[in-house]
Design a protein around this motif. Structure first.
Motif, PDB file in Angstrom:
ATOM      1  N   SER A  46       1.671 -17.893  48.814  1.00 44.09           N
ATOM      2  CA  SER A  46       0.741 -16.875  48.328  1.00 44.09           C
ATOM      3  C   SER A  46      -0.628 -17.510  48.093  1.00 44.09           C
ATOM      4  O   SER A  46      -0.760 -18.735  48.014  1.00 44.09           O
ATOM      5  N   VAL A  47      -1.626 -16.640  48.039  1.00 44.33           N
ATOM      6  CA  VAL A  47      -3.001 -17.098  47.805  1.00 44.33           C
ATOM      7  C   VAL A  47      -3.511 -16.442  46.532  1.00 44.33           C
ATOM      8  O   VAL A  47      -3.466 -15.208  46.393  1.00 44.33           O
ATOM      9  N   HIS A  48      -3.979 -17.248  45.565  1.00 42.94           N
ATOM     10  CA  HIS A  48      -4.502 -16.731  44.294  1.00 42.94           C
ATOM     11  C   HIS A  48      -5.802 -17.471  43.983  1.00 42.94           C
ATOM     12  O   HIS A  48      -5.830 -18.702  43.919  1.00 42.94           O
ATOM     13  N   ASP A  49      -6.891 -16.683  43.807  1.00 41.00           N
ATOM     14  CA  ASP A  49      -8.208 -17.278  43.568  1.00 41.00           C
ATOM     15  C   ASP A  49      -8.573 -18.279  44.659  1.00 41.00           C
ATOM     16  O   ASP A  49      -9.061 -19.390  44.399  1.00 41.00           O
ATOM     17  N   ASP A  50      -8.299 -17.861  45.925  1.00 42.49           N
ATOM     18  CA  ASP A  50      -8.617 -18.678  47.104  1.00 42.49           C
ATOM     19  C   ASP A  50      -7.864 -20.006  47.140  1.00 42.49           C
ATOM     20  O   ASP A  50      -8.252 -20.936  47.839  1.00 42.49           O
ATOM     21  N   ARG A  51      -6.773 -20.087  46.402  1.00 40.60           N
ATOM     22  CA  ARG A  51      -5.972 -21.313  46.421  1.00 40.60           C
ATOM     23  C   ARG A  51      -4.571 -20.983  46.927  1.00 40.60           C
ATOM     24  O   ARG A  51      -3.966 -19.986  46.532  1.00 40.60           O
ATOM     25  N   ASP A  52      -4.047 -21.854  47.825  1.00 45.72           N
ATOM     26  CA  ASP A  52      -2.708 -21.654  48.373  1.00 45.72           C
ATOM     27  C   ASP A  52      -1.660 -22.156  47.381  1.00 45.72           C
ATOM     28  O   ASP A  52      -1.819 -23.244  46.808  1.00 45.72           O
ATOM     29  N   SER A  53      -0.626 -21.360  47.208  1.00 45.57           N
ATOM     30  CA  SER A  53       0.494 -21.765  46.363  1.00 45.57           C
ATOM     31  C   SER A  53       1.781 -21.658  47.177  1.00 45.57           C
ATOM     32  O   SER A  53       1.970 -20.699  47.934  1.00 45.57           O
ATOM     33  N   TYR A  54       2.641 -22.653  47.015  1.00 45.31           N
ATOM     34  CA  TYR A  54       3.891 -22.691  47.757  1.00 45.31           C
ATOM     35  C   TYR A  54       5.052 -22.808  46.775  1.00 45.31           C
ATOM     36  O   TYR A  54       4.937 -23.422  45.716  1.00 45.31           O
ATOM     37  N   GLY A  55       6.171 -22.224  47.137  1.00 44.49           N
ATOM     38  CA  GLY A  55       7.356 -22.310  46.295  1.00 44.49           C
ATOM     39  C   GLY A  55       8.575 -21.870  47.075  1.00 44.49           C
ATOM     40  O   GLY A  55       8.516 -21.578  48.271  1.00 44.49           O
ATOM     41  N   GLU A  56       9.706 -21.823  46.369  1.00 48.21           N
ATOM     42  CA  GLU A  56      10.959 -21.428  47.005  1.00 48.21           C
ATOM     43  C   GLU A  56      11.828 -20.702  45.998  1.00 48.21           C
ATOM     44  O   GLU A  56      11.957 -21.129  44.854  1.00 48.21           O
ATOM     45  N   ILE A  57      12.396 -19.588  46.439  1.00 52.67           N
ATOM     46  CA  ILE A  57      13.357 -18.853  45.618  1.00 52.67           C
ATOM     47  C   ILE A  57      14.748 -19.334  46.012  1.00 52.67           C
ATOM     48  O   ILE A  57      15.084 -19.394  47.197  1.00 52.67           O
ATOM     49  N   ARG A  98       7.789 -19.662  33.661  1.00 56.14           N
ATOM     50  CA  ARG A  98       6.565 -19.560  34.473  1.00 56.14           C
ATOM     51  C   ARG A  98       6.905 -19.550  35.960  1.00 56.14           C
ATOM     52  O   ARG A  98       6.309 -18.794  36.733  1.00 56.14           O
ATOM     53  N   GLN A  99       7.843 -20.389  36.352  1.00 59.62           N
ATOM     54  CA  GLN A  99       8.259 -20.423  37.747  1.00 59.62           C
ATOM     55  C   GLN A  99       8.838 -19.077  38.173  1.00 59.62           C
ATOM     56  O   GLN A  99       8.541 -18.555  39.249  1.00 59.62           O
ATOM     57  N   GLY A 100       9.666 -18.475  37.300  1.00 57.93           N
ATOM     58  CA  GLY A 100      10.261 -17.188  37.614  1.00 57.93           C
ATOM     59  C   GLY A 100       9.223 -16.075  37.730  1.00 57.93           C
ATOM     60  O   GLY A 100       9.320 -15.211  38.605  1.00 57.93           O
ATOM     61  N   LYS A 101       8.207 -16.097  36.844  1.00 60.03           N
ATOM     62  CA  LYS A 101       7.145 -15.077  36.903  1.00 60.03           C
ATOM     63  C   LYS A 101       6.339 -15.196  38.187  1.00 60.03           C
ATOM     64  O   LYS A 101       5.966 -14.193  38.804  1.00 60.03           O
ATOM     65  N   TYR A 102       6.084 -16.430  38.609  1.00 59.96           N
ATOM     66  CA  TYR A 102       5.357 -16.625  39.868  1.00 59.96           C
ATOM     67  C   TYR A 102       6.149 -16.049  41.036  1.00 59.96           C
ATOM     68  O   TYR A 102       5.607 -15.351  41.906  1.00 59.96           O
ATOM     69  N   GLN A 103       7.449 -16.336  41.067  1.00 58.23           N
ATOM     70  CA  GLN A 103       8.278 -15.859  42.168  1.00 58.23           C
ATOM     71  C   GLN A 103       8.311 -14.326  42.203  1.00 58.23           C
ATOM     72  O   GLN A 103       8.162 -13.713  43.269  1.00 58.23           O
ATOM     73  N   ARG A 104       8.499 -13.713  41.058  1.00 56.47           N
ATOM     74  CA  ARG A 104       8.554 -12.253  41.012  1.00 56.47           C
ATOM     75  C   ARG A 104       7.219 -11.645  41.427  1.00 56.47           C
ATOM     76  O   ARG A 104       7.181 -10.664  42.185  1.00 56.47           O
ATOM     77  N   SER A 105       6.134 -12.254  40.964  1.00 61.03           N
ATOM     78  CA  SER A 105       4.814 -11.747  41.325  1.00 61.03           C
ATOM     79  C   SER A 105       4.573 -11.845  42.825  1.00 61.03           C
ATOM     80  O   SER A 105       4.034 -10.915  43.445  1.00 61.03           O
ATOM     81  N   ALA A 106       4.977 -12.964  43.416  1.00 56.32           N
ATOM     82  CA  ALA A 106       4.770 -13.155  44.856  1.00 56.32           C
ATOM     83  C   ALA A 106       5.583 -12.145  45.661  1.00 56.32           C
ATOM     84  O   ALA A 106       5.103 -11.572  46.651  1.00 56.32           O
ATOM     85  N   ILE A 107       6.827 -11.911  45.257  1.00 59.56           N
ATOM     86  CA  ILE A 107       7.669 -10.949  45.968  1.00 59.56           C
ATOM     87  C   ILE A 107       7.093  -9.543  45.837  1.00 59.56           C
ATOM     88  O   ILE A 107       7.015  -8.783  46.818  1.00 59.56           O
ATOM     89  N   LEU A 108       6.678  -9.156  44.622  1.00 58.83           N
ATOM     90  CA  LEU A 108       6.102  -7.830  44.421  1.00 58.83           C
ATOM     91  C   LEU A 108       4.862  -7.631  45.282  1.00 58.83           C
ATOM     92  O   LEU A 108       4.639  -6.550  45.843  1.00 58.83           O
ATOM     93  N   HIS A 109       4.048  -8.671  45.392  1.00 59.41           N
ATOM     94  CA  HIS A 109       2.836  -8.583  46.216  1.00 59.41           C
ATOM     95  C   HIS A 109       3.207  -8.307  47.671  1.00 59.41           C
ATOM     96  O   HIS A 109       2.582  -7.455  48.331  1.00 59.41           O
ATOM     97  N   ARG A 110       4.209  -9.021  48.178  1.00 61.25           N
ATOM     98  CA  ARG A 110       4.633  -8.798  49.569  1.00 61.25           C
ATOM     99  C   ARG A 110       5.195  -7.392  49.758  1.00 61.25           C
ATOM    100  O   ARG A 110       4.963  -6.753  50.785  1.00 61.25           O
ATOM    101  N   LEU A 178      13.569 -11.345  56.446  1.00 62.81           N
ATOM    102  CA  LEU A 178      13.835 -12.235  57.576  1.00 62.81           C
ATOM    103  C   LEU A 178      12.554 -12.828  58.152  1.00 62.81           C
ATOM    104  O   LEU A 178      12.453 -14.034  58.378  1.00 62.81           O
ATOM    105  N   ASN A 179      11.577 -11.981  58.381  1.00 59.42           N
ATOM    106  CA  ASN A 179      10.381 -12.423  59.099  1.00 59.42           C
ATOM    107  C   ASN A 179       9.351 -13.080  58.190  1.00 59.42           C
ATOM    108  O   ASN A 179       8.848 -14.168  58.484  1.00 59.42           O
ATOM    109  N   GLN A 180       9.016 -12.425  57.080  1.00 58.89           N
ATOM    110  CA  GLN A 180       7.971 -12.957  56.217  1.00 58.89           C
ATOM    111  C   GLN A 180       8.373 -14.281  55.593  1.00 58.89           C
ATOM    112  O   GLN A 180       7.563 -15.170  55.397  1.00 58.89           O
TER     113      GLN A 180
END
Length: 541
Positions: A46-57, A98-110, A178-180
């Motif tokens: 995901s991209v937040h404030d022009d910064r790339d963030s990476y993670g894994e669920i 915090r990790q869980g909130k980031y993951q949920r936010s990223a999924i909701l955005h998608r 599958l794709n995203q």
């Protein structure tokens, strides 16, 4: 059982945390009802404030109606501080909430980007930690599955998802996952990961069978295809060689002996029974004639001399024993020292020759119906057709696909249908080196082995001749064609099963089809005569 995506389990690591993650994943896969799907190793970008963030669920559970549940797994101990939960790693501390909130936010955005609305639940799984009466501020206590609640994890997850409902376009949501999130690996990646995982799973026989004792020193391992008999044989050979003792592995098929010889320790004897007879004949009678009559002569010479053999072996392994004549077994056992060990590996469902049964007095018998090699869909087909009894138990993490079927009513149609089956597998991402064409006919009667090409593909097959050293001669080509008789005991990612023609699904047809199907590690295509295809349809209906 729920579906798993990707179908293969993630690679094993040595840390305990990964083993616990795999246990959670397997528990959900094995005990969630059909219709649920479990995604694992979902990558987030995901991209937040022009910064790339990476993670894994860790895991996402997709309910039949499209509701989603995100599971974050933290194995081992955690740290509670000021109502917050932290996980300590070698390189620092992670704020679990915090990790869980980031993951949920990223999924909701998608989901919003894709215009897909569905309930999205989250939970934290602590399989090794008892929270007790501890207060957690950032995560609802009812959404934490700690050690005391872990045994009821599956029922808890089903209860949560059963309390919410969705009208989402589930196929579209699944395509997004599958794709995203790139949840489907390439075939070559899947092949390599699956082979490694299956090899480790199938090590069970090799792990516990050597620990079993037998007063007579004799063991009879009656195990189905793909159960790990080869791994067991390799482990026994290695153990004996490491102890400075003498071991011999003898099988029926020359092609299997060649395969095992390349992967076994060089300090042991590996050959097929007729090779053993040829070696003896050369030492006592001279050069044999390499034809059917010649092989019969060298076999009889070995049998006649076997009663005078000096015992020299501490370990004897007889593989493919279901295809051995009783006299052959007796001639081999004469080579065992007093107190030596005998392991007879067999699968009566793979008996392709009409050999008489034999007994081994006072042998410890071990039965295993677990198939680790074949994809679950192929095992389902084997059981649906009642090719074996009792049924095989699929232990493979890969679901796979129902084999495709091509039919033929002439040799010309047979060739075209076989080419189409090969091309189907190539279109799915397999290479020619991943594919073997397995014929239901013997080499001399096969249409395939009389050809030099199959469409645009050059064929490699056994010519029926041997060189001066007794080594088999092969044609040059890129696509291997073998008979079901010669390829028994080996496996490959993808198999084209061709030249199968029978008027009824009798015992012989069942055994040949079972052997052919269980050569496939990932995929199979069937090329059947019209009559044979009708037999299978009638059996399934």
């Amino acid at each position: 059982m729920a579906d798993l995506t990707p179908s293969n389990l993630p690679p094993l690591r040595t840390d305990a945390g990964r083993y616990r993650e795999l246990e959670v994943l397997e528990r959900l896969r094995d005990y969630m009802p059909a219709g649920f799907e479990v995604f694992h190793g979902v990558e987030l970008h995901s991209v937040h404030d022009d910064r790339d963030s990476y993670g894994e669920i860790d895991l996402i559970v997709l309910a039949p109606d499209g509701c989603l549940l995100l599971l974050e797994i933290k194995a081992g101990p955690v740290l509670l501080r000021d109502g917050e939960i932290f996980k300590i790693y070698a390189d620092g501390i992670s704020d679990v909430a915090r990790q869980g909130k980031y993951q949920r936010s990223a999924i909701l955005h998608r989901l919003r980007e894709a215009k897909l609305e569905t309930p999205l639940l989250c939970c934290l799984v602590l399989p090794d930690y008892d929270l007790g009466d501890s207060q957690v501020v950032s995560i609802p206590r009812e959404r934490i599955i700690d050690a005391p609640r872990y045994p009821e994890m599956v029922s808890t997850v089903c209860s949560w998802l059963g309390a919410v409902h969705s009208q989402v376009d589930r196929p579209a949501l699944r395509r997004l996952l599958l794709n995203q999130f790139r949840a489907v690996p390439a075939v070559d990646v899947l092949r390599d990961q699956l082979q490694g995982t299956v090899r480790r799973l199938a090590d069970g026989l090799a792990t516990w069978v050597p620990r079993i004792g037998s007063p007579s020193g004799a063991f009879r391992i009656q195990a189905t295809a793909g159960s790990g008999k080869t791994q067991l044989a390799l482990q026994l050979l290695e153990n004996t060689a490491a102890a400075g003792k003498h071991a011999s592995y003898v099988c029926y098929n020359r092609s299997l002996a060649d395969h095992v010889r390349h992967i076994a320790t060089a300090r042991v004897e590996v050959l097929n029974y007729h090779e053993l007879c040829v070696d003896h004949y050369r030492r006592t009678n001279g050069e044999p004639v390499f034809n059917a009559e010649g092989f019969q002569a060298v076999t009889q010479a070995y049998l006649d001399a076997s009663s005078n053999f000096a015992p020299s072996l501490d370990l004897l392994i007889i593989d493919e024993a279901q295809d051995f004549d009783a006299d052959w077994v007796a001639s081999l056992c004469s080579r065992l020292k007093p107190g030596g060990q005998l392991y007879v590996l067999e699968d009566r469902d793979q008996r392709l020759y009409q050999q008489r049964e034999f007994e081994i007095g006072d042998a410890v018998t071990i039965d295993c119906r677990d198939n680790f090699r074949s994809p679950r869909m192929i095992c389902d087909l084997i059981n649906a057709l009642a090719l074996v009894s009792p049924p095989v138990r699929s232990m493979n993490p890969y679901k796979g696909h129902v084999p495709g079927i091509q039919t033929y009513s002439s040799d010309e149609q047979l060739v075209d249908a076989t080419i189409a089956a090969v091309q189907n597998l190539l279109g799915r991402g397999f290479s020619l080196q991943d594919i073997v064409v397995v014929s239901g006919r013997g080499r001399e009667k096969s249409v395939m082995t009389r050809k030099t090409t199959l469409g645009p593909y050059s064929i490699r097959h056994f010519t029926g001749e041997y060189d001066s050293n007794g080594e088999p001669c092969w044609s040059s080509g890129n696509l291997l064609v073998e008979s079901v008789y010669r390829y028994k005991g080996q496996s490959v990612p993808a198999v084209v099963i061709t030249e199968f023609d029978f008027a009824e699904l009798d015992d012989t047809a069942r055994r040949k089809l079972f052997v052919a199907l269980t050569r496939a590690q990932m995929a199979a295509e069937l090329v059947l005569s019209v009559t044979a295809e009708r037999c299978l349809v009638a059996e399934l209906s």
